[in-house]
Design a protein around this motif. Structure first.
Motif, PDB file in Angstrom:
ATOM      1  N   LEU A 381      33.737  33.202  23.650  1.00 24.57           N
ATOM      2  CA  LEU A 381      32.351  32.921  23.299  1.00 24.57           C
ATOM      3  C   LEU A 381      31.757  31.770  24.108  1.00 24.57           C
ATOM      4  CD1 LEU A 381      32.723  33.139  19.410  1.00 24.57           C
ATOM      5  CD2 LEU A 381      32.170  34.980  21.005  1.00 24.57           C
ATOM      6  N   THR A 382      32.545  30.763  24.398  1.00 28.34           N
ATOM      7  CA  THR A 382      32.048  29.565  25.066  1.00 28.34           C
ATOM      8  C   THR A 382      32.435  29.548  26.540  1.00 28.34           C
ATOM      9  OG1 THR A 382      34.029  28.230  24.640  1.00 28.34           O
ATOM     10  CG2 THR A 382      32.353  28.300  22.906  1.00 28.34           C
ATOM     11  N   GLN A 383      31.753  28.694  27.296  1.00 31.48           N
ATOM     12  CA  GLN A 383      32.096  28.561  28.704  1.00 31.48           C
ATOM     13  C   GLN A 383      33.517  28.042  28.873  1.00 31.48           C
ATOM     14  OE1 GLN A 383      29.929  25.631  31.035  1.00 31.48           O
ATOM     15  NE2 GLN A 383      30.169  26.866  32.883  1.00 31.48           N
ATOM     16  N   LYS A 384      33.922  27.095  28.044  1.00 31.37           N
ATOM     17  CA  LYS A 384      35.282  26.568  28.135  1.00 31.37           C
ATOM     18  C   LYS A 384      36.309  27.673  27.896  1.00 31.37           C
ATOM     19  CE  LYS A 384      38.386  23.107  26.090  1.00 31.37           C
ATOM     20  NZ  LYS A 384      38.519  22.032  25.063  1.00 31.37           N
ATOM     21  N   GLY A 385      36.070  28.488  26.880  1.00 31.87           N
ATOM     22  CA  GLY A 385      37.005  29.566  26.572  1.00 31.87           C
ATOM     23  C   GLY A 385      37.051  30.627  27.653  1.00 31.87           C
ATOM     24  N   LEU A 386      35.896  31.023  28.179  1.00 37.39           N
ATOM     25  CA  LEU A 386      35.855  32.056  29.208  1.00 37.39           C
ATOM     26  C   LEU A 386      36.416  31.556  30.531  1.00 37.39           C
ATOM     27  CD1 LEU A 386      32.447  33.669  28.267  1.00 37.39           C
ATOM     28  CD2 LEU A 386      34.661  34.803  28.258  1.00 37.39           C
TER      29      LEU A 386
END
Length: 610
Positions: A381-386
């Protein structure tokens, strides 16, 4: 495909060019290779970058905002300082897809845009029936560390119905002028005349984008819901935003591989260990269960078994160690038995363990002889996760494992670059008790974005799975053709010994997971669907009804001329089982079917043996 005469398109360009000057000072244009689809762009008097889209001689998206807002959160006026154009004509083989060859033909327009705080290129690729665009940071841009939002919007020419959903939720048809929530990509809309799919491609470092209601009537806007700002990590500033248009619901299928077209090819081809296939999950976490699943897989033409959550302990517990199986599982013995039988073992690892030990797990699992991995409860969902996920996908691909990412992750075509990523969830599958309406919405919505793992749970002699299934057995069989996934979870629940209904489940033995060609033949969103796919010289056809009975005729025009075939039909009987019949057919024949609500029909059509 959408077709329109060139003379009509040229006349349309003249008309649009004249009216375009009412909105923008100068119009920049690009047409698709077949000249049926076109984009116009330009800058308004206030400095707003705008675009509009026409298909088949008609305006589909009216003047809509484009652009990116830097971290100062000020919408700045834009000037176009340069224009460039190029064409691409390409065919590439894709043995892991719905078709073995993908055509990648488009005409590209690039505009160099300058604003006080940021310089970027707007890149648009016009395909037959589709538009894809993205924003790319210019080399001349001032130092920019992050952007606040994207100005991308979609101004429709009138009211549309949107099939709203988020991650693994149900679909809710809602008018775009009244819905209050966001909607995931890919998103499908219709006004009864046009069917649109709005999606994204090549999201390997960005935040998850969603659609929200626009400020103007009949409009939608791109929203960054999960991050208040997006950090810039390279010049490819945003993923591709895509708009695909068809006059029919089944016509949307021609765009299902657009994400692959918009991603770069694999650097070193497809890793040798990456093979498509079908699997059975070991629902009991023991050595014997794994051995039994391997024997079952070998006898039923499955290629993999899977140990899911719990094989190394409680998955969310930080002390659970995915390098150590629980005492009940002798993993070397199971993997060795699998190698003897030609069956691969796939292991699930939760995000907690992945973040802690991925770089340890990959060489370790390679040494064990593991065939693949399933990621669970990742942050997609987030930029960090992706960002983390794209790095992990690349590493798994380098090790040659097959990969299945579950929960809220959706495809954006990265499988083209990293073929190890065979499938992903991001779908409400059998685990979550979908109904027949949901099942007949999925082919026109989520599956336009790419493969999905639906986790089938077919009934057996001991368990009907009535708490999971609300559709018939024949629909379950048919969905394995209708739904595309190179890695197909055919038996998600149930023990191998309980599947004694061999004549029913033999269809799973025959059905492939990748194809030479595929066609959506009949159907309407949420009502019904028929899909035909070919592997070699054998055709597989799946038909599914929604919440109402469905009677129709299926012309067999996809068969080869001058050949006879034997069609084996699997359909629901009157006693809750499967009735199997056979008939001789040829090209041009018409099969009439009468499918009850929530039911289905599956067919295997093989060349007749002389």
């Amino acid at each position: 495909m959408i077709k329109i005469k060139a003379t009509c398109c040229l006349l349309l360009l003249v008309i649009l060019g004249q009216t375009g000057h009412a909105q923008v000072a100068k119009v920049y244009k690009a047409l698709s290779p077949d000249r049926s689809t076109g984009i116009e762009t330009g800058v308004s008097k206030s400095g707003q970058l705008l675009y509009r889209l026409f298909v088949g001689g008609q305006l589909v998206i009216d003047w809509s905002a484009l652009g990116i807002t830097p971290s100062n959160n000020v919408v700045e006026p834009v000037t176009i300082i340069n224009e460039a154009a190029r064409s691409n004509r390409q065919r590439f083989a894709w043995p892991l897809g719905e078709s073995d060859t993908i055509t990648n033909d488009y005409n590209e327009l690039m505009l160099s845009c300058v604003a006080p705080s940021i310089h970027y290129n707007f890149i648009a690729r016009v395909y037959n029936g589709s538009l894809a665009f993205r924003y790319q940071l210019s080399k001349t841009s001032p130092a920019v560390n992050s952007i606040k939002k994207e100005q991308t919007s979609f101004q429709f020419t009138g009211p549309y119905t949107l099939y709203q959903y988020n991650t693994e939720s149900v679909f809710t048809p809602v008018t775009i002028d009244s819905f209050r929530r966001t909607c995931d990509l890919p998103a499908t809309l219709t006004n009864g005349k046009w069917y649109l799919s709005i999606g994204e491609a090549a999201n390997d470092h960005f935040t998850k984008a969603e659609l929200k209601r626009g400020t103007a009537p009949h409009s939608l806007e791109v929203a960054y819901v999960r991050d208040t700002a997006v950090h810039i990590v390279d010049a490819q500033l945003t993923p591709w935003r895509t708009i695909s248009v068809s006059p029919t619901a089944i016509g949307l299928h021609q765009f299902s591989q657009l994400g692959l077209q918009l991603n770069p090819p694999p650097a070193n081809g497809i890793p040798a260990g990456v093979q498509p296939g079908k699997l059975i999950r070991s629902v009991v976490l023991t050595t014997q269960s794994g051995l039994d699943c391997i024997d079952f897989a070998a006898a039923h033409n499955l290629q993999y078994i899977m140990y899911d959550a719990g094989w190394y302990g409680a998955e969310f517990n930080t002390v659970s160690d995915p390098t150590q199986p629980i005492p009940q599982i002798d993993m070397p013995a199971v993997i060795a038995h699998g190698k003897e039988k030609g069956i691969g073992v796939i292991l699930y690892v939760n995000y907690v363990g992945l973040k802690q030990k991925l770089d340890t797990l990959l060489p370790l699992y390679k040494n064990w002889g593991v065939a693949g991995m399933k990621f669970g409860f990742v942050d997609a969902l987030t930029q960090k996760g992706l960002n983390w996920l794209s790095g992990a996908i690349k590493k798994v691909n380098e090790y040659g494992f097959v990969l299945n990412i579950h929960d809220n992750y959706k495809p954006t075509g990265l499988s083209r670059t990293y073929p190890a990523l065979l499938t992903q969830e991001g779908i409400r599958g059998n685990e979550n008790t979908p109904d027949a309406f949901h099942n007949t919405v999925l082919p026109f919505t989520r599956f336009i974005g790419g493969a999905a793992d639906y986790t089938f749970c077919y009934p057996n002699i001991k368990e009907s799975y009535s708490h999971k299934l609300t559709v018939s057995k024949a629909q379950q069989l048919a969905l394995t053709v209708i739904y595309f996934s190179p890695l197909q979870s055919c038996f998600w629940y149930g023990k191998p010994a309980d599947y004694t209904n061999e004549e029913e489940i033999e269809f799973f033995k025959y059905v492939p997971t990748v194809w030479n060609e595929s066609h959506y033949l009949l159907g309407e969103i949420g009502k019904n669907i028929t899909v035909a796919r070919r592997k070699g010289n054998t055709w597989f056809v799946g038909s599914a009804a929604g919440l109402t009975d469905w009677q129709s005729n299926l012309p067999l025009n996809f068969l080869s001329k001058g050949k006879k075939y034997i069609a084996t039909v699997y359909e629901d009987d009157e006693a809750g089982g499967i009735r199997k019949t056979a008939m001789t057919v040829k090209k041009g024949d018409v099969i009439h079917f009468d499918i009850r609500a929530k039911g289905g029909q599956a067919m295997v059509i093989r060349p007749a043996v002389p």
